[in-house]
Design a protein around this motif. Structure first.
Motif, PDB file in Angstrom:
ATOM      1  N   ASP B  31      59.598  42.246  46.107  1.00 25.76           N
ATOM      2  CA  ASP B  31      59.512  43.536  45.433  1.00 25.76           C
ATOM      3  C   ASP B  31      59.852  43.496  43.949  1.00 25.76           C
ATOM      4  OD1 ASP B  31      62.665  45.129  46.465  1.00 25.76           O
ATOM      5  OD2 ASP B  31      62.223  43.181  45.572  1.00 25.76           O
ATOM      6  N   TYR B  32      59.880  42.314  43.390  1.00 23.33           N
ATOM      7  CA  TYR B  32      60.188  42.200  41.951  1.00 23.33           C
ATOM      8  C   TYR B  32      59.594  40.893  41.497  1.00 23.33           C
ATOM      9  CZ  TYR B  32      63.193  42.383  37.751  1.00 23.33           C
ATOM     10  OH  TYR B  32      63.687  42.439  36.480  1.00 23.33           O
ATOM     11  N   LEU B  93      60.851  38.035  44.068  1.00 17.55           N
ATOM     12  CA  LEU B  93      62.212  38.280  44.534  1.00 17.55           C
ATOM     13  C   LEU B  93      62.290  39.203  45.723  1.00 17.55           C
ATOM     14  CD1 LEU B  93      63.002  37.466  41.472  1.00 17.55           C
ATOM     15  CD2 LEU B  93      64.982  38.907  41.921  1.00 17.55           C
ATOM     16  N   LEU B  94      63.246  38.860  46.563  1.00 15.69           N
ATOM     17  CA  LEU B  94      63.873  39.796  47.472  1.00 15.69           C
ATOM     18  C   LEU B  94      65.329  39.865  47.034  1.00 15.69           C
ATOM     19  CD1 LEU B  94      62.493  38.307  50.799  1.00 15.69           C
ATOM     20  CD2 LEU B  94      61.848  40.518  49.804  1.00 15.69           C
ATOM     21  N   ASP B  97      67.317  36.510  47.005  1.00 14.83           N
ATOM     22  CA  ASP B  97      66.389  35.406  47.250  1.00 14.83           C
ATOM     23  C   ASP B  97      65.289  35.467  46.213  1.00 14.83           C
ATOM     24  OD1 ASP B  97      64.294  34.333  50.069  1.00 14.83           O
ATOM     25  OD2 ASP B  97      65.076  33.263  48.325  1.00 14.83           O
ATOM     26  N   MET B  98      65.161  34.412  45.425  1.00 15.08           N
ATOM     27  CA  MET B  98      64.091  34.347  44.432  1.00 15.08           C
ATOM     28  C   MET B  98      63.327  33.051  44.622  1.00 15.08           C
ATOM     29  SD  MET B  98      64.033  34.994  40.346  1.00 15.08           S
ATOM     30  CE  MET B  98      65.392  33.983  39.851  1.00 15.08           C
ATOM     31  N   ARG B  99      62.015  33.167  44.647  1.00 11.35           N
ATOM     32  CA  ARG B  99      61.148  31.998  44.809  1.00 11.35           C
ATOM     33  C   ARG B  99      60.360  31.807  43.521  1.00 11.35           C
ATOM     34  NH1 ARG B  99      62.468  29.341  49.607  1.00 11.35           N
ATOM     35  NH2 ARG B  99      63.832  30.892  50.603  1.00 11.35           N
TER      36      ARG B  99
END
Lengths: 114, 110
Positions: B31-32, B93-94, B97-99
């Motif tokens: 969501d980001y 991002l959650l 948690d960022m990927r």
């Protein structure tokens, strides 16, 4: 401005040594993260912590552990350094969930294991 | 499995050109979507970010275009300058948690 400070810019360690990488942030952020950065692989999450004494494994936790005894400090520990752990290590912190929860990164520690 | 795929790996443009870096993601719960800029010897720094309820965001010469249905987003740099030469990372991002994408090394030639 938020500052995330990593204690060493460059480190050279021998295979089998126990290595400590330190990270300190000064903005009372709840969340702290350790990533390693390798060419072509981007940033991969090793461990993160969302509160003091809390820790969660990321994608590549093997060979690493972490410690968060105080809110502002998050340490990455290589229990027995190996040459495949030669990398750039980046610490980050964030305020947590919310509209703008971008991460602030430190300048990185380039670790070479020989 | 890489959750955020970024392309190209490297990009060379002339000064004044418009480099475009693309990213695609899998998890619709993200969501980001920030972009980070990293200069040699420095950590990544937040450049610009977008939420999925917006299709475009512009800050100065940097624009993010977001296509929710295609699960893709891209960074455009208008009137690129040699000082924009850096590695750019997209991310998704959650909370907690960022990927990251694998990064794009951009070179802007004078």
């Amino acid at each position: 401005d938020v500052k995330v400070t990593q204690s060493s810019r460059y480190l050279v360690k021998r295979t089998g040594e126990k290595v400590f990488l330190e990270c300190v942030q000064d903005m009372d952020h709840e969340n702290m993260f350790w990533y390693r950065q390798d060419p072509g692989l981007g940033l991969r999450l090793i461990y993160f912590s969302y509160d003091v004494k809390m820790k969660e494994k990321g994608d590549i936790p093997e060979g690493y552990s972490v410690s968060r005894e105080k809110k502002e400090r998050f340490s990455l520990i290589l229990e027995s350094a190996s040459t495949n752990q030669t990398s750039m290590y980046l610490c980050a912190s964030s305020f947590g969930a919310g509209w703008d929860y971008g991460y602030t990164f430190g300048s990185g520690t380039r670790l070479t294991v020989v | 499995q890489q959750q955020v795929k970024q392309s190209p790996q490297s990009l060379i443009v002339q000064k004044g050109g418009i480099p475009i870096i693309n990213c695609a993601y899998e998890n619709t719960a993200f969501d980001y979507f920030p972009w980070y800029q990293q200069f040699p010897g420095k950590g990544p720094a937040l450049l610009i970010a977008i939420r999925p309820d917006v299709s475009e965001k512009k800050e100065g010469r940097f624009t993010i275009s977001f296509n929710k249905s295609a699960k893709q987003f891209s960074l455009h740099i208008m009137d690129s300058q040699p000082g924009d030469s850096a590695t750019y990372f997209c991310a998704a991002l959650l909370p907690n948690d960022m990927r990251f994408g694998a990064g794009t090394r951009l070179t802007v030639k004078p």
